[in-house]
Motif scaffolding. Structure first.
Motif, mmCIF file in Angstrom:
data_model
loop_
_atom_site.group_PDB
_atom_site.id
_atom_site.type_symbol
_atom_site.label_atom_id
_atom_site.label_comp_id
_atom_site.label_asym_id
_atom_site.label_seq_id
_atom_site.Cartn_x
_atom_site.Cartn_y
_atom_site.Cartn_z
ATOM 1 N N VAL A 183 0.926 -1.031 0.153
ATOM 2 C CA VAL A 183 0.155 0.139 -0.081
ATOM 3 C C VAL A 183 0.849 1.300 0.086
ATOM 4 N N PHE A 184 1.916 1.301 0.525
ATOM 5 C CA PHE A 184 2.613 2.456 1.043
ATOM 6 C C PHE A 184 3.774 2.820 0.083
ATOM 7 N N THR A 185 4.476 1.726 -0.062
ATOM 8 C CA THR A 185 5.805 2.016 -0.899
ATOM 9 C C THR A 185 6.202 0.526 -1.911
ATOM 10 N N GLU A 186 6.254 0.488 -3.062
ATOM 11 C CA GLU A 186 6.691 -0.377 -3.817
ATOM 12 C C GLU A 186 8.259 -0.574 -3.646
ATOM 13 N N ILE A 187 8.642 -1.843 -3.752
ATOM 14 C CA ILE A 187 10.170 -1.732 -3.393
ATOM 15 C C ILE A 187 10.804 -2.679 -4.324
#
Lengths: 215, 215
Positions: A183-187
């Motif tokens: 949800v917050f940060t693709e990595i």
DNA sequence: ATAATGTTTAACAGCTTTGTTAATACATCG
DNA sequence: CGATGTATTAACAAAGCTGTTAAACATTAT
């Protein structure tokens, strides 16, 4: 179904094997209820009738997947500590080994959690074995920890809480962080590895100061 | 259906309200995919057509449930620390407050985790708000922690890791322990409360020694 | 080659799911 | 009372699910 030298390879034929691999992947990622036999078959590249032909029912193929992973499942509780070597060194390497194990099977914790939550009846037959393993391990660790406390080598901690600390911290990195990142940060993959390594160091530092830090 | 004075009750009528309550309960416990509109209707004691009559689709009623819980959701990230009072006292009370909050909403963490995992698209519209809250909170805490480190008052920790420690430890008690107990040991309500209280104390002790324990 | 056996497919059955709709009951208000 | 808008029900439709089956196809053994 098992042909020895004519055409098919020994053991499972190709279709059967592909179905099992697809099933394992899907069940591990999405759990029992969110995986359909049709999806498994599609991923395996066969009609879903084949799945029923080889494994009869969805539940049976799930059980087979569970079997394939049960030893690893139990191992996941296992090696928090080993022998009667120096206490902290073995505990540290135990936490580290446990964490590394989870890095190799990152989907296992969520898979088990899902199954406990929504399909505990499928675990019923494994309960005794799981319980027995768990009791053996906790009993073993509790006594070592109590000895160490009695000898005044570490702070007075509740051994149960300490094991909970270690296990929940390790598991959290694999149960909670991946959805959060979704949800917050693709990595990237390497970045992910890096993050997990940092997390491992932090967890070890946390436990170490809990045991040895003087306030 | 239920009219009070020949008038409808203010706001929702009884049916609409019962449906919403049933939906909230089911969605929180089982998530979006594992809850069917038929189950909701049955729990509310109405036909499932009523659910569609009042809320149109399953997704829309889910979104309404999400709305009802969003403030609490965001609050769940919130009060790890407050003002510029004494550092440890406020941090401790922050952790405690956070934990107590979760005790009042024990299903919220799993609910959000489920949604992040299987229906992240339903969170899409909330992302900006969540991100903003998260950034504000982490930024705030990071600076306080860094100040405290710079002043030599606490050990040198990575603020990000420290917040992860606190949040994952707190959430673990509500995400991982209930399913585990479902399989291993059934337990009474008061005993459960007791266990959680112990867990809270342990988490606080853990963080405290991480920050202040001298090795 | 032919019979027996194993594998695969397509079709279907029965169930459950979400969502719609036509008919009906009901309350309210003019 | 009668008109009107709302609430409710039962029935239905389309789609997806698990599982079965009859028939086609392939492989092996006789």
């Amino acid at each position: 179904m098992v042909k020895i030298n004519g055409q098919k390879t020994a053991g499972q034929n190709d279709t059967e094997r592909k179905i099992m691999e697809a099933a394992e992947e899907m069940f591990l990622r999405n759990g029992y209820n969110m995986t359909t036999t049709t999806m498994i078959a599609r991923k395996a590249g066969v009609t879903h009738a084949m799945l029923h032909y080889y494994y009869r029912t969805k539940e049976q193929i799930f059980i087979k997947v569970l079997d394939r992973n049960l030893d690893e499942l139990l191992a996941s509780f296992h090696p928090v500590m080993k022998k009667d070597a120096p206490f902290w060194e073995t505990l540290e390497s135990g936490i580290s080994t446990h964490f590394d194990f989870l890095m190799k099977h990152p989907e296992l914790p969520t898979f088990i959690l899902d199954t406990m939550r929504f399909n505990p009846e499928l675990l019923e037959s494994y309960k005794p074995r799981i319980r027995e393993t768990l009791l053996r391990i906790t009993g073993f660790h509790f006594s070592i920890i109590k000895d160490e406390i009695a000898a005044g080598k570490i702070r007075e901690v509740d051994p149960e809480q300490l094991l909970l600390d270690i296990i929940t911290l390790n598991l959290s990195a694999f149960i909670m962080l991946p959805p959060a990142r979704k949800v917050f940060t693709e990595i990237s993959d390497t970045r992910n590895r890096q993050i997990l390594e940092n997390r491992k160091k932090e967890i070890i530092a946390l436990i170490k100061s809990r045991l040895y830090g003087k306030l």
